[in-house]
Every structure is written in structure tokens, then in C-alpha cells.
Write a protein that holds these residues in place. Structure first.
Motif, mmCIF file in Angstrom:
data_model
loop_
_atom_site.group_PDB
_atom_site.id
_atom_site.type_symbol
_atom_site.label_atom_id
_atom_site.label_comp_id
_atom_site.label_asym_id
_atom_site.label_seq_id
_atom_site.Cartn_x
_atom_site.Cartn_y
_atom_site.Cartn_z
ATOM 1 N N HIS A 153 0.742 -6.181 0.687
ATOM 2 C CA HIS A 153 -0.476 -6.869 0.265
ATOM 3 C C HIS A 153 -1.075 -7.688 1.405
ATOM 4 O O HIS A 153 -0.377 -8.101 2.324
ATOM 5 C CB HIS A 153 -0.178 -7.800 -0.905
ATOM 6 C CG HIS A 153 0.248 -7.096 -2.148
ATOM 7 N ND1 HIS A 153 0.455 -7.748 -3.344
ATOM 8 C CD2 HIS A 153 0.512 -5.797 -2.399
ATOM 9 C CE1 HIS A 153 0.820 -6.883 -4.269
ATOM 10 N NE2 HIS A 153 0.880 -5.689 -3.718
ATOM 11 N N ALA A 154 -2.381 -7.918 1.308
ATOM 12 C CA ALA A 154 -3.093 -8.826 2.208
ATOM 13 C C ALA A 154 -3.973 -9.735 1.371
ATOM 14 O O ALA A 154 -4.283 -9.424 0.213
ATOM 15 C CB ALA A 154 -3.949 -8.035 3.196
ATOM 16 N N GLN A 155 -4.366 -10.864 1.948
ATOM 17 C CA GLN A 155 -5.331 -11.732 1.275
ATOM 18 C C GLN A 155 -6.631 -10.965 1.058
ATOM 19 O O GLN A 155 -7.007 -10.123 1.872
ATOM 20 C CB GLN A 155 -5.601 -12.987 2.115
ATOM 21 C CG GLN A 155 -4.390 -13.889 2.304
ATOM 22 C CD GLN A 155 -3.999 -14.628 1.036
ATOM 23 O OE1 GLN A 155 -4.776 -14.721 0.095
ATOM 24 N NE2 GLN A 155 -2.782 -15.144 1.010
ATOM 25 N N GLU A 202 -9.102 -9.558 3.803
ATOM 26 C CA GLU A 202 -8.431 -9.555 5.116
ATOM 27 C C GLU A 202 -7.650 -8.269 5.377
ATOM 28 O O GLU A 202 -6.887 -8.183 6.331
ATOM 29 C CB GLU A 202 -7.488 -10.768 5.228
ATOM 30 C CG GLU A 202 -8.224 -12.098 5.193
ATOM 31 C CD GLU A 202 -7.293 -13.297 5.296
ATOM 32 O OE1 GLU A 202 -6.091 -13.097 5.586
ATOM 33 O OE2 GLU A 202 -7.766 -14.424 5.076
ATOM 34 N N GLY A 203 -7.859 -7.266 4.509
ATOM 35 C CA GLY A 203 -7.127 -6.019 4.669
ATOM 36 C C GLY A 203 -8.053 -4.824 4.757
ATOM 37 O O GLY A 203 -9.255 -4.965 4.999
ATOM 38 N N HIS A 204 -7.503 -3.640 4.518
ATOM 39 C CA HIS A 204 -8.263 -2.394 4.663
ATOM 40 C C HIS A 204 -9.221 -2.149 3.496
ATOM 41 O O HIS A 204 -10.123 -1.326 3.616
ATOM 42 C CB HIS A 204 -7.297 -1.209 4.781
ATOM 43 C CG HIS A 204 -6.696 -1.069 6.148
ATOM 44 N ND1 HIS A 204 -7.214 -0.234 7.113
ATOM 45 C CD2 HIS A 204 -5.624 -1.685 6.715
ATOM 46 C CE1 HIS A 204 -6.488 -0.318 8.205
ATOM 47 N NE2 HIS A 204 -5.508 -1.203 8.003
ATOM 48 N N ILE A 205 -9.039 -2.843 2.375
ATOM 49 C CA ILE A 205 -9.971 -2.674 1.253
ATOM 50 C C ILE A 205 -11.250 -3.454 1.515
ATOM 51 O O ILE A 205 -12.350 -2.914 1.396
ATOM 52 C CB ILE A 205 -9.305 -3.092 -0.080
ATOM 53 C CG1 ILE A 205 -8.090 -2.188 -0.367
ATOM 54 C CG2 ILE A 205 -10.307 -2.999 -1.234
ATOM 55 C CD1 ILE A 205 -7.268 -2.600 -1.583
ATOM 56 N N GLY A 206 -11.125 -4.720 1.876
ATOM 57 C CA GLY A 206 -12.274 -5.501 2.323
ATOM 58 C C GLY A 206 -13.041 -6.201 1.224
ATOM 59 O O GLY A 206 -13.031 -5.794 0.057
ATOM 60 N N ALA A 207 -13.731 -7.284 1.613
ATOM 61 C CA ALA A 207 -14.421 -8.151 0.651
ATOM 62 C C ALA A 207 -15.531 -7.426 -0.100
ATOM 63 O O ALA A 207 -15.725 -7.656 -1.296
ATOM 64 C CB ALA A 207 -14.993 -9.375 1.375
ATOM 65 N N ALA A 208 -16.279 -6.561 0.571
ATOM 66 C CA ALA A 208 -17.401 -5.873 -0.090
ATOM 67 C C ALA A 208 -16.908 -5.016 -1.257
ATOM 68 O O ALA A 208 -17.542 -4.976 -2.319
ATOM 69 C CB ALA A 208 -18.156 -5.013 0.915
ATOM 70 N N ALA A 209 -15.774 -4.354 -1.068
ATOM 71 C CA ALA A 209 -15.213 -3.523 -2.142
ATOM 72 C C ALA A 209 -14.767 -4.387 -3.315
ATOM 73 O O ALA A 209 -14.945 -4.012 -4.479
ATOM 74 C CB ALA A 209 -14.042 -2.695 -1.624
ATOM 75 N N ASN A 251 -5.487 -7.414 -5.133
ATOM 76 C CA ASN A 251 -4.866 -7.642 -3.820
ATOM 77 C C ASN A 251 -5.475 -6.712 -2.792
ATOM 78 O O ASN A 251 -5.724 -5.542 -3.081
ATOM 79 C CB ASN A 251 -3.362 -7.326 -3.863
ATOM 80 C CG ASN A 251 -2.620 -8.099 -4.924
ATOM 81 O OD1 ASN A 251 -2.493 -9.301 -4.828
ATOM 82 N ND2 ASN A 251 -2.137 -7.397 -5.944
ATOM 83 N N ASP A 252 -5.683 -7.221 -1.575
ATOM 84 C CA ASP A 252 -6.055 -6.358 -0.459
ATOM 85 C C ASP A 252 -4.787 -5.706 0.090
ATOM 86 O O ASP A 252 -3.674 -6.025 -0.345
ATOM 87 C CB ASP A 252 -6.772 -7.178 0.623
ATOM 88 C CG ASP A 252 -7.857 -6.375 1.342
ATOM 89 O OD1 ASP A 252 -7.665 -5.161 1.560
ATOM 90 O OD2 ASP A 252 -8.895 -6.968 1.694
ATOM 91 N N SER A 253 -4.951 -4.763 1.018
ATOM 92 C CA SER A 253 -3.809 -4.020 1.557
ATOM 93 C C SER A 253 -3.778 -4.073 3.078
ATOM 94 O O SER A 253 -4.814 -3.947 3.725
ATOM 95 C CB SER A 253 -3.878 -2.555 1.111
ATOM 96 O OG SER A 253 -2.861 -1.797 1.737
ATOM 97 N N LEU A 254 -2.596 -4.230 3.636
ATOM 98 C CA LEU A 254 -2.428 -4.225 5.088
ATOM 99 C C LEU A 254 -2.501 -2.815 5.665
ATOM 100 O O LEU A 254 -2.541 -2.653 6.883
ATOM 101 C CB LEU A 254 -1.070 -4.843 5.465
ATOM 102 C CG LEU A 254 -0.906 -6.351 5.254
ATOM 103 C CD1 LEU A 254 0.527 -6.760 5.551
ATOM 104 C CD2 LEU A 254 -1.877 -7.129 6.136
ATOM 105 N N ASN A 255 -2.555 -1.801 4.779
ATOM 106 C CA ASN A 255 -2.463 -0.416 5.241
ATOM 107 C C ASN A 255 -3.661 0.418 4.799
ATOM 108 O O ASN A 255 -4.335 0.081 3.822
ATOM 109 C CB ASN A 255 -1.175 0.215 4.710
ATOM 110 C CG ASN A 255 0.052 -0.438 5.298
ATOM 111 O OD1 ASN A 255 0.366 -0.239 6.456
ATOM 112 N ND2 ASN A 255 0.728 -1.253 4.507
ATOM 113 N N PRO A 256 -3.917 1.537 5.492
ATOM 114 C CA PRO A 256 -5.019 2.420 5.104
ATOM 115 C C PRO A 256 -4.721 3.156 3.803
ATOM 116 O O PRO A 256 -3.579 3.201 3.343
ATOM 117 C CB PRO A 256 -5.130 3.397 6.281
ATOM 118 C CG PRO A 256 -3.787 3.378 6.933
ATOM 119 C CD PRO A 256 -3.255 1.991 6.737
ATOM 120 N N CYS A 257 -5.753 3.738 3.225
ATOM 121 C CA CYS A 257 -5.630 4.456 1.952
ATOM 122 C C CYS A 257 -4.590 5.575 2.058
ATOM 123 O O CYS A 257 -4.586 6.350 3.021
ATOM 124 C CB CYS A 257 -6.995 5.037 1.568
ATOM 125 S SG CYS A 257 -7.054 5.783 -0.075
ATOM 126 N N GLY A 258 -3.702 5.648 1.077
ATOM 127 C CA GLY A 258 -2.702 6.703 1.042
ATOM 128 C C GLY A 258 -1.448 6.427 1.845
ATOM 129 O O GLY A 258 -0.607 7.317 2.019
#
Length: 228
Positions: free
Chosen positions: A208-210, A213-220, A195-202
């Protein structure tokens, strides 16, 4: 649907994720599922406990429901779909302190797990929202260390939760995995929730985000999915 997508596993809830009672088991349907899984080369599935299960709640009635629900779920898996994973959120200590939360969770597992069971119970990594237990690898390790039938328990890593918990899987995936290996052991990592995240690390928020579409991102996620 999983088979159409080219998958060989899937996750499912054992009952209404925000409810209590189970529906009656359809034996014919369970048998048909076992046949389908066998014919299509499926691997281990991930059964998910309800979110209402809190093994370390402050209220005894809450802990009693958690015990009964887990016991019922595992009994049904053993009867109808043996050899799978059973994933649960460790719980929230609700002001009792993390050490007491760890003790109560381990006590429930010790009361339920049996030597002959084929189900492996997975503790999920948590984001650290409120008084959640399992926000660090150390807290999960503390629970695992207290479980007598240690070979029957392992870990499910949720990418949103570890990110929100402060583990930087975007810039230091190898470092996070090395830390997991040091504290828990990679041999205990049996499943992932991606799951991606709507929030920054920590942020300790658990929103959750699609994927992508979140702060983790597709490349990660590409690095995670392709990691050896």
C-alpha cells in the motif's frame, strides 16, 4: 476521531491484527459506543478480522484457529454491536490449489453463519500475492456461490488489491465495475478499502501507499470517491 472528521463510519480490528487472543469485552464501553453511534447518525461499521485468520490453510490447526476466531468475533459483534460488517481476507491455499481453497473457505462460512445473525460477512478482494484466494472476481464469486446463507455474505473491494491484481481502475474504472457487476453483482459490493499502491497494475505485490503517492494516483481516487 471519525465524527470530528465529518465521517459516519469507520473500520476497526476485532483483535490484534497479527495476534490471536481477544481482550475481554468491556460491556459499558460497548454500550457507550452504541449510544454515540446512534446520537451522531453513524451508519454501518466495518470490523476487520486479524490477518492471521486463514480459512483455507493447509495445516488443520491454522484452519481451526480461523474457525474459532471468526466464530468468536461474530458472536461478540452480535452481542455488543449488532448489524455491522465483518471483513476478512479469504486466505491462502498454500499449494492445495484455488479450487480447494474456495471449498474450504465456503465450508467455514457454512459452519459459522446462522439465519438469525445481523452481521454481514465481507470477503475482501486480494492482490494475488503467493497463493492468495480471491485474486479475481471469479474466485470470490465461486466462494459466494457455495455459501448457503448467501444473503449474509458480500464483498469489500480494496483499491490497492484489485489494482495489484490486474484490474485497471485508473484508466477503466467503469469497465472494472461492469466486470464486477457481471461476475458478482454490484448489490454485493458493501465496502471499500481506499489505498494507493507502490506497484504498477498487475504486480500481485500488495504494498500500500498513501492516497495520491502511488501508481493509482489522486485523480483516480477523485473519480472513485465521486462515482455514482
Amino acid at each position: 476521531q471519525a465524527a470530528r472528521l465529518g465521517g459516519n463510519t469507520f473500520a476497526f480490528f476485532t483483535r490484534n491484527p497479527r495476534g490471536g487472543a481477544q481482550k475481554p469485552l468491556d460491556e459499558a464501553d460497548a454500550a457507550a459506543l452504541r449510544g454515540f453511534l446512534r446520537e451522531n447518525g453513524f451508519g454501518t461499521l466495518v470490523a476487520h478480522a486479524p490477518y492471521t485468520l486463514n480459512a483455507c490453510g493447509k495445516d488443520e490447526a491454522v484452519r481451526d484457529f480461523a474457525h474459532r476466531a471468526m466464530e468468536e468475533d461474530i458472536a461478540r459483534l452480535e452481542a455488543a454491536l449488532p448489524g455491522q460488517y465483518y471483513n476478512f481476507h479469504p486466505g491462502s491455499h498454500v499449494g492445495q490449489g484455488a479450487a480447494e481453497g474456495v471449498r474450504l473457505i465456503a465450508a467455514q462460512l457454512n459452519a459459522i453463519l446462522t439465519p438469525g445473525m445481523t452481521t454481514t460477512v465481507l470477503l475482501e478482494t486480494m492482490a494475488g500475492k503467493g497463493s492468495e484466494v480471491g485474486r479475481t472476481f471469479e474466485e470470490l464469486a465461486a466462494i459466494l456461490d457455495k455459501v448457503q446463507l448467501n444473503e449474509k455474505v458480500a464483498v469489500c473491494l480494496d483499491t490497492c488489491h484489485v489494482w495489484d491484481g490486474g484490474y485497471d481502475i485508473v484508466h477503466d474504472l467503469d469497465g472494472v465495475l461492469a466486470q464486477f457487476d457481471r461476475v458478482i453483482g454490484l448489490e454485493k459490493l458493501k465496502a471499500l478499502h481506499v489505498n494507493d499502491s507502490l506497484n504498477p497494475c498487475g504486480a500481485h505485490k500488495d504494498r500500500h501507499a498513501q492516497i495520491g503517492e502511488g501508481h493509482i494516483g489522486a485523480a483516480a481516487f477523485a473519480r472513485i470517491a465521486q462515482h455514482p
